[in-house]
Write a protein that holds these residues in place. Structure first.
Motif, short mmCIF file in Angstrom:
data_model
loop_
_atom_site.label_atom_id
_atom_site.label_comp_id
_atom_site.label_asym_id
_atom_site.label_seq_id
_atom_site.Cartn_x
_atom_site.Cartn_y
_atom_site.Cartn_z
N CYS A 19 -33.10 -25.18 57.59
CA CYS A 19 -34.00 -24.31 57.30
C CYS A 19 -35.06 -24.48 57.43
CB CYS A 19 -33.78 -22.97 56.67
SG CYS A 19 -31.79 -22.56 55.52
N GLU A 24 -34.31 -19.73 60.58
CA GLU A 24 -34.14 -18.94 59.57
C GLU A 24 -33.08 -17.98 59.50
OE1 GLU A 24 -37.76 -17.99 57.89
OE2 GLU A 24 -37.89 -20.05 57.02
N THR A 27 -27.55 -18.84 57.51
CA THR A 27 -27.44 -20.26 56.48
C THR A 27 -26.28 -20.21 56.39
OG1 THR A 27 -27.86 -18.64 54.71
CG2 THR A 27 -30.00 -19.31 54.91
N ARG A 38 -24.00 -17.09 57.50
CA ARG A 38 -23.99 -16.20 56.95
C ARG A 38 -24.98 -15.57 57.40
NH1 ARG A 38 -18.93 -13.50 56.51
NH2 ARG A 38 -17.26 -14.97 54.97
N HIS A 39 -25.40 -14.30 57.99
CA HIS A 39 -27.02 -14.07 58.07
C HIS A 39 -26.74 -13.24 56.24
CE1 HIS A 39 -30.14 -11.47 58.44
NE2 HIS A 39 -30.62 -11.60 59.83
N PRO A 40 -27.40 -13.78 55.87
CA PRO A 40 -28.07 -13.58 54.86
C PRO A 40 -28.67 -12.23 54.44
CG PRO A 40 -30.33 -14.83 55.49
CD PRO A 40 -29.17 -14.21 56.94
N GLU A 41 -28.88 -11.12 55.46
CA GLU A 41 -28.61 -9.59 54.84
C GLU A 41 -27.45 -8.76 55.12
OE1 GLU A 41 -32.52 -8.95 57.75
OE2 GLU A 41 -34.27 -10.21 55.77
N ASP A 42 -27.32 -9.02 56.46
CA ASP A 42 -26.16 -8.51 56.89
C ASP A 42 -24.63 -8.40 56.73
OD1 ASP A 42 -26.03 -9.93 59.01
OD2 ASP A 42 -26.34 -7.73 60.74
N GLY A 43 -24.71 -9.82 55.78
CA GLY A 43 -23.46 -10.25 55.97
C GLY A 43 -23.00 -10.99 57.29
N SER A 82 -19.19 -9.28 63.12
CA SER A 82 -20.72 -8.37 61.85
C SER A 82 -19.85 -6.90 61.48
CB SER A 82 -21.78 -8.15 62.83
OG SER A 82 -22.93 -7.52 62.42
#
Length: 183
Positions: A19, A24, A27, A38-43, A82
């Motif tokens: 990171c 970014e 993570t 995994r994307h921190p916002e949409d999973g 997604s």
């Protein structure tokens, strides 16, 4: 073979360092021959697997991942899932010879992967692929161009060992594996 725990930890990706390298977008963590992020916002989930086996069609048994011809093992398979897009995947193949004839021959693997490999739980056929090579010969430049990759779904990318992480490559891979919205 590395036996001590400290040596094994050194082989695992350092997410904090990843990171800090200005990547970014995702993570994640991984070990051995796989990495999951995994994307921190949409999973959304991105998985990178090394040397994944696609059994030949006649030997596949009940496997939902196979080759319609003989067994194949791409260097790297990247899958994507997604909540708002269909599952999909691409292949990356590392090559070390960069001259025109050698690189032209190397494209054969991408054609085979895209045409022969199937992963039924991830949308069926391979969406596309990239050859990863350490240098670009001037006469081969068109294979590295965005226009070529967008038009044909395959192409080449210069990735030289020892250089810092390439955020442009990460973005390209995400774009290739995600595909257009609503696809």
């Amino acid at each position: 073979m590395l036996g001590d725990a400290a040596a094994k930890r050194r082989l695992q990706p350092d997410t904090a360092q990843w990171c800090r390298a200005r990547n970014e977008l995702l993570t994640g963590c991984g070990a051995g021959a796989a990495f999951t992020a995994r994307h921190p916002e949409d999973g959304a989930r991105l998985e990178l697997r090394y040397n994944m086996t696609f059994r030949g069609y006649l030997a596949r048994r009940t496997s939902l991942r196979y080759s319609i011809s003989r067994e194949r093992r791409p260097d790297i398979v990247i899958s994507f899932e997604s909540p708002d897009r269909p599952r999909s995947w691409i292949c990356l193949d590392a090559k070390y010879r960069v001259r025109r004839d050698a690189l032209a021959d190397s494209f054969t693997s991408l054609h085979i992967y895209r045409d022969a490999l199937r992963w039924e739980t991830f949308g069926g056929p391979c969406r596309g692929g990239l050859l990863l090579v350490p240098a670009i010969e001037p006469e081969c430049q068109p294979w590295f161009d965005d226009e070529f990759r967008e038009r044909f779904g395959i192409g080449a990318w210069r990735l030289t060992p020892g250089e810092p992480p390439d955020l442009a490559l990460a973005k390209l891979i995400l774009a290739m594996v995600r595909g257009p919205a609503g696809a």
